[in-house]
Design a protein around this motif. Structure first.
Motif, PDB file in Angstrom:
ATOM      1  N   GLU A  69      18.122   3.270   7.560  1.00 24.76           N
ATOM      2  CA  GLU A  69      17.119   4.342   7.614  1.00 24.76           C
ATOM      3  C   GLU A  69      16.122   4.217   6.469  1.00 24.76           C
ATOM      4  O   GLU A  69      14.911   4.388   6.665  1.00 24.76           O
ATOM      5  CB  GLU A  69      17.797   5.713   7.562  1.00 24.76           C
ATOM      6  CG  GLU A  69      18.487   6.102   8.836  1.00 24.76           C
ATOM      7  CD  GLU A  69      19.275   7.394   8.715  1.00 24.76           C
ATOM      8  OE1 GLU A  69      19.511   7.871   7.574  1.00 24.76           O
ATOM      9  OE2 GLU A  69      19.671   7.925   9.762  1.00 24.76           O
ATOM     10  N   ALA A  70      16.622   3.916   5.271  1.00 21.15           N
ATOM     11  CA  ALA A  70      15.737   3.794   4.107  1.00 21.15           C
ATOM     12  C   ALA A  70      14.763   2.633   4.285  1.00 21.15           C
ATOM     13  O   ALA A  70      13.558   2.774   4.003  1.00 21.15           O
ATOM     14  CB  ALA A  70      16.564   3.610   2.840  1.00 21.15           C
ATOM     15  N   ILE A  71      15.237   1.506   4.752  1.00 24.79           N
ATOM     16  CA  ILE A  71      14.353   0.353   4.914  1.00 24.79           C
ATOM     17  C   ILE A  71      13.386   0.575   6.069  1.00 24.79           C
ATOM     18  O   ILE A  71      12.248   0.101   6.031  1.00 24.79           O
ATOM     19  CB  ILE A  71      15.156  -0.963   5.087  1.00 24.79           C
ATOM     20  CG1 ILE A  71      14.253  -2.180   4.855  1.00 24.79           C
ATOM     21  CG2 ILE A  71      15.778  -1.061   6.438  1.00 24.79           C
ATOM     22  CD1 ILE A  71      13.749  -2.312   3.479  1.00 24.79           C
ATOM     23  N   LYS A  76       8.068   0.938   8.163  1.00 29.90           N
ATOM     24  CA  LYS A  76       7.104   1.620   9.034  1.00 29.90           C
ATOM     25  C   LYS A  76       5.832   1.989   8.276  1.00 29.90           C
ATOM     26  O   LYS A  76       4.733   1.933   8.826  1.00 29.90           O
ATOM     27  CB  LYS A  76       7.742   2.865   9.637  1.00 29.90           C
ATOM     28  CG  LYS A  76       6.871   3.513  10.676  1.00 29.90           C
ATOM     29  CD  LYS A  76       7.681   4.377  11.575  1.00 29.90           C
ATOM     30  CE  LYS A  76       6.774   5.040  12.568  1.00 29.90           C
ATOM     31  NZ  LYS A  76       6.936   4.538  13.877  1.00 29.90           N
ATOM     32  N   GLU A  77       5.968   2.348   6.982  1.00 29.15           N
ATOM     33  CA  GLU A  77       4.801   2.727   6.177  1.00 29.15           C
ATOM     34  C   GLU A  77       3.913   1.529   5.844  1.00 29.15           C
ATOM     35  O   GLU A  77       2.716   1.699   5.632  1.00 29.15           O
ATOM     36  CB  GLU A  77       5.254   3.414   4.891  1.00 29.15           C
ATOM     37  CG  GLU A  77       5.833   4.789   5.125  1.00 29.15           C
ATOM     38  CD  GLU A  77       6.449   5.389   3.874  1.00 29.15           C
ATOM     39  OE1 GLU A  77       6.391   4.744   2.798  1.00 29.15           O
ATOM     40  OE2 GLU A  77       6.999   6.483   3.977  1.00 29.15           O
ATOM     41  N   ILE A  87       9.285  -6.866   3.049  1.00 29.94           N
ATOM     42  CA  ILE A  87      10.251  -5.763   2.991  1.00 29.94           C
ATOM     43  C   ILE A  87      11.509  -6.134   3.774  1.00 29.94           C
ATOM     44  O   ILE A  87      12.629  -5.939   3.308  1.00 29.94           O
ATOM     45  CB  ILE A  87       9.613  -4.461   3.538  1.00 29.94           C
ATOM     46  CG1 ILE A  87       8.558  -3.942   2.556  1.00 29.94           C
ATOM     47  CG2 ILE A  87      10.678  -3.403   3.799  1.00 29.94           C
ATOM     48  CD1 ILE A  87       7.733  -2.803   3.097  1.00 29.94           C
ATOM     49  N   PHE A  88      11.315  -6.683   4.957  1.00 29.01           N
ATOM     50  CA  PHE A  88      12.451  -7.081   5.791  1.00 29.01           C
ATOM     51  C   PHE A  88      13.272  -8.181   5.130  1.00 29.01           C
ATOM     52  O   PHE A  88      14.505  -8.118   5.096  1.00 29.01           O
ATOM     53  CB  PHE A  88      11.949  -7.545   7.164  1.00 29.01           C
ATOM     54  CG  PHE A  88      13.037  -8.065   8.049  1.00 29.01           C
ATOM     55  CD1 PHE A  88      13.869  -7.193   8.723  1.00 29.01           C
ATOM     56  CD2 PHE A  88      13.246  -9.432   8.202  1.00 29.01           C
ATOM     57  CE1 PHE A  88      14.882  -7.679   9.539  1.00 29.01           C
ATOM     58  CE2 PHE A  88      14.247  -9.920   9.008  1.00 29.01           C
ATOM     59  CZ  PHE A  88      15.062  -9.036   9.683  1.00 29.01           C
TER      60      PHE A  88
END
Length: 165
Positions: A69-71, A76-77, A87-88
């Motif tokens: 959920e945090a990632i 998404k942002e 990020i991934f």
């Protein structure tokens, strides 16, 4: 094997190999249609399922729902595809951890084969269990070991589920 690697020029450096693997994983991830958190979570779980089914031996634990959920919020942002990819990849580098075998499983795996052999020898003298003589040791011991390991795993899940509830 050393000669082969020297002929290849030392092979791929580990950072290059890691970059290649995670790049391939990201391509698999990005090809999926991700519209909401559930799609994102399924894609992450699918990647870990692919790791575990493709790689022999070690298995990897999937990250917790809170971590995903945090990632997802950060992912998404991010607007640029390169930032999303970074990020991934950072998330995968931090969360691809080999699963650990607990002590109960390890002890059960070590103790069960001799106990299974002793139980088979003792069972051969019981009139109701005469059929046990017809089962070869090569089949009896591994099957008893696997069944015992499964029962330990199931009982631990039941116990941990009651504690967690």
């Amino acid at each position: 094997m050393g000669i082969l690697m020297s002929l290849m020029g030392g092979g791929l450096p580990s950072s290059q190999l890691l970059s290649f693997v995670f790049g391939t994983v990201y391509k698999q991830f990005i090809e999926r249609e991700i519209n909401n958190f559930d799609d994102f979570h399924v894609a992450i779980l699918d990647i870990f399922n692919s790791f575990n089914s493709a790689l022999p031996g070690k298995h990897y634990d999937a990250p917790s729902l809170k971590e995903v959920e945090a990632i997802y919020k950060d992912w998404k942002e991010a607007k640029e595809p390169e930032k999303k990819k970074n990020i991934f990849l950072d998330f995968m580098k931090k969360n691809v951890n080999p699963s650990k075998v607990d002590d109960a499983t390890m002890i059960t795996g070590i103790v069960t084969p001799p106990v299974a052999m002793a139980a088979k020898r003792a069972g051969q003298n019981v009139p109701q269990l005469k059929i046990i003589k017809s089962i070869p040791d090569v089949l009896f011991v591994p099957s008893m070991t696997v069944m015992t390991l499964m029962s330990v795993k199931i009982s631990r899940r039941i116990i941990m589920g009651k504690i967690a509830s």
